[in-house]
Design a protein around this motif. Sequence first.
Motif, short mmCIF file in Angstrom:
data_model
loop_
_atom_site.label_atom_id
_atom_site.label_comp_id
_atom_site.label_asym_id
_atom_site.label_seq_id
_atom_site.Cartn_x
_atom_site.Cartn_y
_atom_site.Cartn_z
N UNK A 163 29.31 -19.96 61.23
CA UNK A 163 29.00 -19.53 62.60
C UNK A 163 27.51 -19.28 62.81
N UNK A 164 27.03 -19.74 63.99
CA UNK A 164 25.66 -19.42 64.41
C UNK A 164 25.77 -18.64 65.72
N UNK A 165 24.75 -17.81 65.98
CA UNK A 165 24.72 -17.12 67.27
C UNK A 165 23.55 -17.67 68.07
N UNK A 166 23.83 -18.10 69.29
CA UNK A 166 22.78 -18.63 70.17
C UNK A 166 22.52 -17.56 71.23
N UNK A 167 21.29 -17.09 71.27
CA UNK A 167 20.98 -15.95 72.15
C UNK A 167 20.29 -16.45 73.42
N UNK A 208 39.57 -24.31 65.39
CA UNK A 208 38.35 -24.60 66.17
C UNK A 208 37.15 -24.01 65.43
N UNK A 209 36.17 -24.85 65.20
CA UNK A 209 34.92 -24.40 64.58
C UNK A 209 34.11 -23.77 65.71
N UNK A 210 33.73 -22.49 65.58
CA UNK A 210 33.03 -21.89 66.72
C UNK A 210 31.56 -21.59 66.44
N UNK A 211 30.81 -21.71 67.52
CA UNK A 211 29.47 -21.14 67.56
C UNK A 211 29.50 -20.10 68.67
N UNK A 212 28.61 -19.11 68.61
CA UNK A 212 28.66 -18.03 69.60
C UNK A 212 27.47 -18.09 70.54
N UNK A 213 27.76 -17.75 71.79
CA UNK A 213 26.71 -17.68 72.80
C UNK A 213 26.65 -16.24 73.30
N UNK A 214 25.48 -15.63 73.17
CA UNK A 214 25.34 -14.24 73.62
C UNK A 214 24.25 -14.16 74.69
N UNK A 215 24.59 -13.56 75.83
CA UNK A 215 23.62 -13.40 76.92
C UNK A 215 22.97 -12.02 76.82
N UNK A 216 21.66 -12.02 76.67
CA UNK A 216 20.99 -10.72 76.62
C UNK A 216 20.01 -10.63 77.78
N UNK A 217 19.69 -9.41 78.17
CA UNK A 217 18.79 -9.22 79.31
C UNK A 217 17.74 -8.15 78.99
N UNK A 218 16.89 -8.45 78.00
CA UNK A 218 15.86 -7.45 77.70
C UNK A 218 14.88 -7.32 78.88
N UNK A 220 20.95 -18.39 62.64
CA UNK A 220 21.93 -19.05 61.77
C UNK A 220 22.20 -18.27 60.49
N UNK A 221 21.23 -17.45 60.09
CA UNK A 221 21.47 -16.64 58.90
C UNK A 221 21.91 -15.24 59.34
N UNK A 222 23.21 -15.08 59.57
CA UNK A 222 23.70 -13.82 60.15
C UNK A 222 23.41 -12.64 59.23
N UNK A 223 23.52 -12.89 57.94
CA UNK A 223 23.29 -11.81 56.97
C UNK A 223 21.82 -11.41 56.91
N UNK A 224 20.95 -12.29 57.43
CA UNK A 224 19.52 -12.02 57.36
C UNK A 224 19.08 -10.92 58.32
#
Length: 392
Positions: free
Chosen positions: A232-236, A197-207, A381-385
């Motif tokens: 992988x990309x992280x969607x915040x 499975x190709x995954x993308x990540x979803x992260x819920x933040x509450x600043x 999308x640029x996790x290393x960035x």
Amino acid sequence: MERLILIKYGELTTKKENRKMFIKLLANNIKSLLSDYNFNMVYDRVRMYITCDDEDIDSIASKLSKIFGIHSVVICHKTNNDTNEIKEKISEILKKETFKTFKVETKRADKRFEISSMDFNNVIGGHVLRNFDCKVDVHNPDLRIHIEIRPEGTFIYLNEIAGSGGYPVGVQGKGLLMLSGGIDSPVAGYLALKRGIDIDCLYFEAPPHTSVEAKNKVIKLADIINEYSGNIKVHVVPFTKIQEEIYKNCPSDYNITIMRRMMYRIAEKYAKKIKAHAIINGESVGQVASQTLTSMYVINSVTNMPVIRPVACMDKLEIIDISNKIGTYETSILPFEDCCTIFLPRHPVINPNLDKCIKYENSFDYESLIDETINNIEVVSNLKGEDFSSIL
Ligand code: ATP
Ligand code: MG
């Protein structure tokens, strides 16, 4: 003569009808994993060869051992299909080894070669016995000398490096991983990747209730499991407003149940938007109040999308083992707050009631809040960035 890497495919070889597509995908995944190197790749339906600068060969082999869809990686030496050349090459290889016993295992795939596999084992065995101080042990040798005689040449190697198995990432389409900063969800992500499975990540933040360090920790975790994907990309998700509305409008013992129903609603809607067909998360039966079967039933009932929970039936220690193996554990245990923990009531309901949930939720206009939240999702999308200095 050159050294090169030979890749033996994993489980994909059992799926005849999809084989071509699997191999092509694996080849593409390898190309993106090795984009920083100079290399050449050729493959057919049985195996793949990679040639590269000799000094890169060990680091490339170790990168390849992480990619899914590979049974084993072998660093091998290539010669012509000529007995004398093969003997010479074997002497050269064995000079660098210490061993008391050995066994020769020949596979003759090129039937034009005049000596049978069994006879060739004896020819090479005799050569080794004459030139080195050692004995043959066919059951438990210190060293196995593999010789594959194929139409394109003879390949000689000693050890196979075990690959990670699984299916090439992407073969099963895309899933959306709910990634928190904990131990479980990165492991869930790794296991999903392993099934292709190709995954993308979803992260819920509450600043401001959660910090930028907490977010960077999640991106760092995504970056670690990205070694198994490269894609992988992280969607915040800016989750503060929804959480505050829940806090204001719903009884505290239902906060977590309702918060998780909102997370699932957002995950499903967003998954459709990015063409993902499943939600993946790190829930494990019985771990916390929201992971009793009744809770899972009430929470899950907001979506029809498959929810894959790779660690659902694992013990925490088993999950920690995998987390150590894949290198996420040390980051996961860094002490940054999660949006769930901030609003954690003293007595979360363990057996929530579905009708009550619906009643409480209808006390505020969550649907428009969900749409607004989804419109404000930030994509990394640029996790290393990212700058991780603040968490390390
Ligand atoms: P983990 O160790 O993965 O954080 P956990 O045991 O702490 O899991 P929960 O906090 O109840 O369990 O969360 C269960 C799952 O819900 C997590 O594994 C993750 O998939 C998802 N989840 C929880 N919090 C978040 C968040 N802030 N963002 C995205 N997903 C989350
Ligand atoms: Mg958590």
